[in-house]
Design a protein around this motif. Structure first.
Motif, short mmCIF file in Angstrom:
data_model
loop_
_atom_site.label_atom_id
_atom_site.label_comp_id
_atom_site.label_asym_id
_atom_site.label_seq_id
_atom_site.Cartn_x
_atom_site.Cartn_y
_atom_site.Cartn_z
N VAL A 236 33.77 22.59 -50.60
CA VAL A 236 33.07 23.75 -49.60
C VAL A 236 34.50 24.91 -49.71
O VAL A 236 34.18 25.99 -49.62
CB VAL A 236 32.62 23.59 -48.42
N THR A 237 35.81 24.51 -50.21
CA THR A 237 36.60 25.65 -50.64
C THR A 237 36.63 25.94 -51.93
O THR A 237 37.20 24.92 -52.66
CB THR A 237 37.72 25.23 -49.76
N GLY B 42 40.23 23.74 -52.76
CA GLY B 42 39.86 22.83 -53.39
C GLY B 42 38.90 22.59 -54.21
O GLY B 42 39.37 21.55 -55.28
N ASN C 208 43.69 22.91 -44.61
CA ASN C 208 41.79 22.85 -44.60
C ASN C 208 41.29 23.16 -45.75
O ASN C 208 40.54 22.83 -46.92
CB ASN C 208 41.39 23.01 -43.67
N ALA D 253 41.46 21.14 -48.85
CA ALA D 253 40.86 20.14 -49.21
C ALA D 253 41.15 18.55 -49.90
O ALA D 253 40.43 18.26 -50.65
CB ALA D 253 39.66 20.82 -49.71
N HIS E 18 34.97 16.89 -44.35
CA HIS E 18 35.47 18.58 -44.58
C HIS E 18 33.72 19.48 -44.92
O HIS E 18 35.03 20.06 -43.82
CB HIS E 18 36.27 17.88 -45.72
N THR E 19 33.34 18.12 -45.70
CA THR E 19 32.62 19.70 -45.67
C THR E 19 31.49 19.22 -44.42
O THR E 19 30.71 20.26 -43.81
CB THR E 19 30.76 18.87 -46.82
N ASN F 231 33.06 22.41 -42.34
CA ASN F 231 33.30 23.17 -42.57
C ASN F 231 31.71 23.95 -42.97
O ASN F 231 31.64 25.31 -43.64
CB ASN F 231 34.34 23.55 -44.51
#
Lengths: 530, 530
Positions: A289-290, A293, B434, B437, B455-456, B459
């Motif tokens: 989601v980043t 990333g 973060n 990722a 992680h999803t 966030n």
């Protein structure tokens, strides 16, 4: 989650027209600029863009190095799967990669080393040499929407697309000065059997346009058909020595290339034709989601896929592609025109430049079902960041609607007007004596106006971009003319253009040979519809 | 030629609320980011933008120096007229300028020397200290549309604006998280006598919002009323020592400042309040048809006007303003969202930074009569270049329609969604662990998806900007919900917000004092309607 997910599948295979020799076209002079400013009435064609403006960048050296190091780690530790293609795995093993089942692990530096043979700039030739385009460097090339199974037609109906729609979009793209490329699957002609439609699509690009185009990627034999038709159109020797089709090879993100895409990539790379290696990313589903990333994964996937084309044929042209969208974390639907995909595009463009590969991203993307304000805000946000990123090849530059599920005639006409504006934006800022206009300021002086002064008279025809869609008249005049919204004016313009369309000349012998080829191939297999 | 020309006139005068002390508000944390991403439902307010992204630039050192040298030449040789204001001419003569009739000629370097006392960054205080804004530096502040005599209302009717409309737009701007400023003449309340409406406007900003606002500039005594009401709201001492109103002082381009604007500028500068010196440019009419020529004239006009404020009171805050549009050379109508005004904005922002002044330009501008695709394309093009230019104060950021002749409720709601996206775009790109990722990529691996990974999950609430207007659902769902276009969804949202509006608290004594002041001033003069 994926009822709205666009497919980006399939293309058309090229062949025919004025023979090869496709050297780069002239850049055009005042008349081309006038055409640019008139916003795309069928008229003077514009050569592809040479950007005089700087690319916009969002990452500094530290950020770029970090993402590159992380991508190297992913390539080595996690690896990329090359599925159901023993030949691909064999090639990787011979190149020094570690292969476990379908998974390929890349020693640090291997992909970068292989990519040294890939050209940073190349020419894609069109049958009309003046329409040939540079891919890479300071060039930007606009191509139409790719992939939708539906159209929103000129009666306002949403329905499955037909081969007639396909031809119409090829014709409109041929007539649009700010579209430099005929594209590929401008819509999916679902009225033609699935195993034969690529023949009709490729023929349409060859017959109804003289701009460069894309090849079929939905099966290796369809890619072979594309190359065969290109050989008829351009000549065998010319195709062996030059790039005449560019082809969309999507990664099946995360970190997978499948048999179909690998099969098509091998056909095209072997034939010295161009592949666009494109991780198809809806962030949050196919990538983290980043932004950082997502960029890491995109870079790893592109490096593996692009390096693979160099294993197949060192020197084959290949692009760093990115399709960037996010998903709604509430509904799972893809979203467009939001900040995060723009940041991904800016960052990926920087990574591509450092890798020395031409770059593809963006377009005029939207999730709207109709050509309304949502469609325009989202498309403009995407297109502005696409061009400022310094993108070399812009698929979906016109006609995209409904998250890529529908090709829209009205949206196409509105988008090409925006493309004309972007092309103007990329021209050099005129600092000549005429550009400085000191004589005009001296002549007019305080409290007067510039409407009639000599400088204005000398420059007014090319001074400002002239939109083909915008209504800037008074409220009263606009009201007297029926209070039309932008999409209604676009509708009329599309009708006018299709009425006025005239096909570019094509050598009769070549046309006959193409038709023979298509007929023979169609006869060789039964119709398939799935 | 000017039936469509926007006026950008008049404002409202400030005063009242929580007393002074307006130190800069907190920047907000995760909750503010969530609000940003939710696209602006009435909820957590966002502090003004601190840009983490670089400004985009179109001119190099050579080009900038050339334009600066040309502007110096214009100031010296051609001069600028300060009309019907003997006091202004006297001040210029004393400062060393050459004055012939109304025309002031500036020795090279004079304006630059005077501008050394102008602050490059200052705070405009709001009655709620958390809503105070920084003007200049890395800050960007969004303020609503300014000036339209008409509204396009929630019934879809275009009609003259009323004080009720005015209050409604103040309320919507108060509720909109991505609007940092209450603005000025959000529409022209033509149902109130022309010589008294500034009192009702200023009171509305003070009573129905707690964000910073703008003062009246249509006559010196209306500017005085603004300052008087500000003193009631903030306290006399606070106003003397701080900036609590910001005011639009337009040049009458080319190269003229008139009595009205000079009168208002003197009142505000003397009271240590901020002036935005803005050449109001429709290129081709008020300036040369070229970008470089327009920039030269804009720079000359701003330097003269801004230096004048420093003659009146050294250290008074002043902004480098630009309103950039082109005219259609066919019809004379102003055009928006085209390349040339964007280039002017980028260039002017660079010139302002070199001059050390905060910069104002752009907004969400369009010539469209309705909130359709034209409105959105043009607004997005303008807003993208406005933000990327590094603009500090953005007037007309929401609600502008019809070349500035109409304030639109629907367009307002659509625009604030876009402003939320721009605010997100300006945030730092997260390169933390973060943000990188790597764990997510390792966890998911090839061929899976990120929807459920840790992680999803951690966030997803703040990962992506969440639009309040866009419909990203499937075609089928959108169809079942009535096939609404974006402006119809915006219409409903505006109704919901106005229903939900609650006024910020205001000290009763101050409110009474303000009402007394307004009543007394209204009684002191007969109604005037022209």
């Amino acid at each position: 989650m994926n009822q709205n997910v666009p497919t980006e599948q399939e293309v058309a295979a090229p062949s025919e027209g004025r023979r090869g020799r496709g050297g780069r076209g002239e850049r055009g002079g005042a008349s081309a600029r006038r055409a640019a400013r008139s916003g795309g009435g069928p008229g003077q064609q514009l050569t592809y863009i040479r950007r005089s403006i700087k690319p916009y960048e969002v990452l500094d050296e530290e950020g770029l190095s970090l993402i590159e190091a992380n991508a190297d780690t992913i390539l080595e530790e996690v690896g990329i799967e090359f599925r159901d293609d023993p030949e691909a795995l064999k090639l990787w093993k011979e190149a020094g990669a570690e292969v476990k089942a379908d998974r390929v692990h890349f020693p640090k530096g291997l992909c970068r080393e292989l990519l040294k043979t890939a050209p940073s700039v190349f020419t894609q030739h069109a049958r009309n040499p003046e329409r040939s385009v540079q891919i890479g460097g300071d060039a930007t090339v606009f191509a139409p929407v790719y992939g939708p199974p539906f159209v929103r037609d000129l009666e306002g109906t949403r329905r499955y697309a037909t081969i007639e729609d396909f031809r119409n979009f090829v014709k409109l793209a041929y007539m649009a000065p700010s579209i430099h490329h005929s594209g590929g699957t401008v819509c999916e002609p679902v009225d033609v059997p699935v195993n034969k439609r690529h023949l009709d699509m490729v023929y349409a690009h060859m017959r109804f346009s003289d701009k460069p185009f894309m090849g079929s990627v939905t099966a290796p034999d369809r890619a072979e058909d594309t190359v065969s038709m290109a050989r008829i159109l351009f000549g065998e020797k010319f195709v062996e020595e030059n790039t005449v089709v560019i082809n969309l090879i999507n990664a099946n993100s995360p970190m997978v290339f499948d048999e179909t895409m690998l099969g098509a990539a091998k056909v095209y790379a072997r034939a010295n034709q161009a592949c666009i290696i494109t991780p198809f990313i809806l962030a949050g589903a196919m990538s983290p989601v980043t932004v950082a990333g997502t960029l890491t994964q995109v870079l790893a996937e592109v490096m593996a896929g692009a390096a693979f084309t160099q294993l197949v044929r060192p020197g084959a042209p290949v692009l760093f592609g990115t399709f960037a969208s996010s998903i709604s974390m509430q509904s799972g639907a893809p979203t467009f025109g939001t900040p995060e995909p723009s940041l991904v595009s800016y960052g990926a463009a920087q990574l591509a430049r450092r890798l020395g590969l031409p770059f593809r991203t963006g377009g005029s993307l939207t999730g709207s079902k109709v050509p309304d304000a949502q469609a325009a805000y989202e498309s403009a946000n995407t297109l502005n960041s696409t061009v400022l990123a310094g993108t070399n090849f812009v698929l979906h530059a016109a006609g995209w609607l409904e998250g890529g599920l529908a090709s829209s005639y009205e949206k196409f006409m509105m988008d090409i007007d925006q493309l004309g504006m972007q092309q103007r934006m990329c021209e050099p800022l005129d600092l000549s004596e005429n550009g400085q206009a000191m004589d005009a300021i001296r002549e007019v002086g305080p409290g007067s106006h510039y409407l009639g002064c000599a400088h204005t008279q000398a420059n007014f025809q090319t001074a400002f971009y002239r939109s083909s869609i915008a209504d800037n008249n008074s409220y009263e005049q606009w009201s007297a003319e029926g209070e039309k919204a932008a999409n209604q004016r676009a509708n009329q313009l599309a009708r006018n253009w299709l009425d006025a369309y005239q096909a570019p000349a094509l050598d009769e012998g070549i046309d006959e040979a193409l038709n023979d080829f298509v007929a023979r191939r169609k006869e060789s297999m039964p119709d398939a519809f799935a």
